[in-house]
Design a protein around this motif. Structure first.
Motif, short mmCIF file in Angstrom:
data_model
loop_
_atom_site.label_atom_id
_atom_site.label_comp_id
_atom_site.label_asym_id
_atom_site.label_seq_id
_atom_site.Cartn_x
_atom_site.Cartn_y
_atom_site.Cartn_z
N LEU A 118 0.84 -1.19 0.00
CA LEU A 118 0.00 0.00 0.00
C LEU A 118 0.88 1.25 0.00
O LEU A 118 1.72 1.43 0.88
N LEU A 119 0.69 2.11 -0.99
CA LEU A 119 1.38 3.39 -1.06
C LEU A 119 0.49 4.42 -0.38
O LEU A 119 -0.67 4.58 -0.75
N VAL A 120 1.03 5.12 0.62
CA VAL A 120 0.23 6.05 1.43
C VAL A 120 0.79 7.46 1.30
O VAL A 120 1.98 7.69 1.53
N GLY A 121 -0.07 8.39 0.95
CA GLY A 121 0.26 9.81 0.93
C GLY A 121 -0.51 10.50 2.03
O GLY A 121 -1.74 10.37 2.11
N ALA A 122 0.19 11.23 2.91
CA ALA A 122 -0.44 11.92 4.03
C ALA A 122 -0.21 13.42 3.90
O ALA A 122 0.92 13.86 3.68
N LEU A 123 -1.29 14.19 4.03
CA LEU A 123 -1.17 15.63 3.88
C LEU A 123 -2.22 16.35 4.70
O LEU A 123 -3.28 15.80 5.00
N GLY A 124 -1.89 17.58 5.09
CA GLY A 124 -2.87 18.46 5.70
C GLY A 124 -3.69 19.09 4.60
O GLY A 124 -3.18 19.38 3.51
N LEU A 125 -4.97 19.32 4.86
CA LEU A 125 -5.87 19.82 3.82
C LEU A 125 -6.23 21.30 3.98
O LEU A 125 -7.11 21.80 3.28
N THR A 126 -5.53 21.99 4.88
CA THR A 126 -5.73 23.43 5.05
C THR A 126 -4.48 24.15 4.58
O THR A 126 -3.37 23.79 4.96
N ASP A 127 -4.67 25.20 3.76
CA ASP A 127 -3.51 25.95 3.26
C ASP A 127 -3.07 27.01 4.28
O ASP A 127 -3.66 27.13 5.36
N ALA A 128 -2.06 27.77 3.94
CA ALA A 128 -1.46 28.75 4.85
C ALA A 128 -2.43 29.87 5.24
O ALA A 128 -2.26 30.50 6.28
N THR A 129 -3.46 30.10 4.43
CA THR A 129 -4.43 31.16 4.75
C THR A 129 -5.67 30.62 5.44
O THR A 129 -6.61 31.38 5.70
N GLY A 130 -5.73 29.31 5.70
CA GLY A 130 -6.87 28.71 6.38
C GLY A 130 -7.92 28.14 5.45
O GLY A 130 -8.94 27.63 5.90
N GLY A 131 -7.68 28.21 4.15
CA GLY A 131 -8.64 27.68 3.18
C GLY A 131 -8.28 26.27 2.76
O GLY A 131 -7.28 25.69 3.20
N PRO A 132 -9.09 25.71 1.88
CA PRO A 132 -8.81 24.36 1.36
C PRO A 132 -7.51 24.35 0.56
O PRO A 132 -7.28 25.23 -0.27
N VAL A 133 -6.68 23.36 0.80
CA VAL A 133 -5.41 23.25 0.07
C VAL A 133 -5.71 23.06 -1.41
O VAL A 133 -6.67 22.37 -1.78
N CYS A 134 -4.91 23.73 -2.25
CA CYS A 134 -5.13 23.62 -3.68
C CYS A 134 -3.80 23.73 -4.42
O CYS A 134 -2.75 23.94 -3.81
N ALA A 135 -3.87 23.60 -5.73
CA ALA A 135 -2.72 23.63 -6.63
C ALA A 135 -1.84 22.41 -6.38
O ALA A 135 -2.26 21.44 -5.75
N ARG A 136 -0.62 22.45 -6.87
CA ARG A 136 0.27 21.31 -6.72
C ARG A 136 0.77 21.24 -5.28
O ARG A 136 1.26 22.23 -4.74
N VAL A 137 0.64 20.07 -4.68
CA VAL A 137 1.07 19.85 -3.30
C VAL A 137 2.42 19.14 -3.35
O VAL A 137 2.51 17.99 -3.75
N HIS A 138 3.47 19.86 -2.95
CA HIS A 138 4.84 19.33 -2.97
C HIS A 138 5.23 18.79 -1.60
O HIS A 138 4.78 19.31 -0.59
N PRO A 139 6.12 17.78 -1.56
CA PRO A 139 6.75 17.44 -0.29
C PRO A 139 7.52 18.68 0.20
O PRO A 139 8.02 19.43 -0.63
N PRO A 140 7.58 18.97 1.45
CA PRO A 140 7.15 18.15 2.58
C PRO A 140 5.69 18.31 2.97
O PRO A 140 5.27 17.76 3.99
N ALA A 141 4.87 19.07 2.19
CA ALA A 141 3.47 19.22 2.52
C ALA A 141 2.71 17.89 2.39
O ALA A 141 1.66 17.71 2.98
N ILE A 142 3.26 16.97 1.61
CA ILE A 142 2.74 15.60 1.52
C ILE A 142 3.90 14.66 1.75
O ILE A 142 5.01 14.89 1.25
N THR A 143 3.67 13.64 2.54
CA THR A 143 4.70 12.62 2.76
C THR A 143 4.19 11.29 2.23
O THR A 143 3.00 10.97 2.36
N TRP A 144 5.09 10.53 1.63
CA TRP A 144 4.75 9.24 1.03
C TRP A 144 5.47 8.13 1.76
O TRP A 144 6.65 8.25 2.06
N THR A 145 4.75 7.05 2.04
CA THR A 145 5.33 5.86 2.66
C THR A 145 4.74 4.63 1.99
O THR A 145 3.73 4.71 1.29
N VAL A 146 5.37 3.49 2.21
CA VAL A 146 4.84 2.22 1.75
C VAL A 146 4.56 1.38 2.99
O VAL A 146 5.39 1.27 3.89
N GLN A 147 3.38 0.77 3.03
CA GLN A 147 2.99 -0.06 4.17
C GLN A 147 2.64 -1.46 3.69
O GLN A 147 2.17 -1.66 2.63
#
Length: 147
Positions: A118-147
């Motif tokens: 299982l490939l797992v991507g974990a990310l917060g869904l709130t952007d820096a201004t408090g709104g919904p995260v949008c556009a391209r989400v780059h690491p470290p804002a998303i972390t990927w692991t294999v389980q």
């Protein structure tokens, strides 16, 4: 290849006017399958999680992915998390987050492909201004692991 996207820190959980607007607007986030946004979760949920399968194949030493959740051309494939208001008329999308396969470390992507892990991507869904995260989400804002 199995993938799970785990979202935390949804923007509707905050105690401010922007979060109130998200709750009152019945805003949801879901994974985009082709042109449809499915498995929608309210913007004020504690967490959000989507699990699905994509095809993966080795082409001349390069790994390519495909399927109904995968968008983009070879070498620039991605997943969409789409935000919108759920109304009587349906889902009115207004923002999307783009999760690029090229941002996943090659060794993790290959491990998930070769072992059916299982490939797992974990990310917060709130952007820096408090709104919904949008556009391209780059690491470290998303972390990927294999389980």
């Amino acid at each position: 290849m199995r993938i799970r996207i785990e979202g935390s820190d949804l923007p509707g959980r905050r105690a401010d006017a922007d979060a109130d607007a998200l709750r009152l607007g019945n805003v949801h986030v879901g994974i985009q399958q082709r042109t449809e946004v499915i498995d929608r979760v309210r913007a004020d949920a504690a967490t959000a999680s989507w699990e699905f399968e994509v095809s993966s194949r080795d082409i001349d030493g390069a790994l390519d992915v495909g399927g109904p959740y995968v968008h983009g051309r070879p070498g620039a494939r991605f997943l969409y998390l789409s935000w919108g208001a759920l109304t009587d008329d349906g889902f009115a999308m207004f923002r999307r987050a783009k999760l690029m396969f090229t941002d996943i470390p090659t060794e993790l992507l290959r491990a998930a492909h070769e072992s059916n892990a299982l490939l797992v991507g974990a990310l917060g869904l709130t952007d820096a201004t408090g709104g919904p995260v949008c556009a391209r989400v780059h690491p470290p804002a998303i972390t990927w692991t294999v389980q």
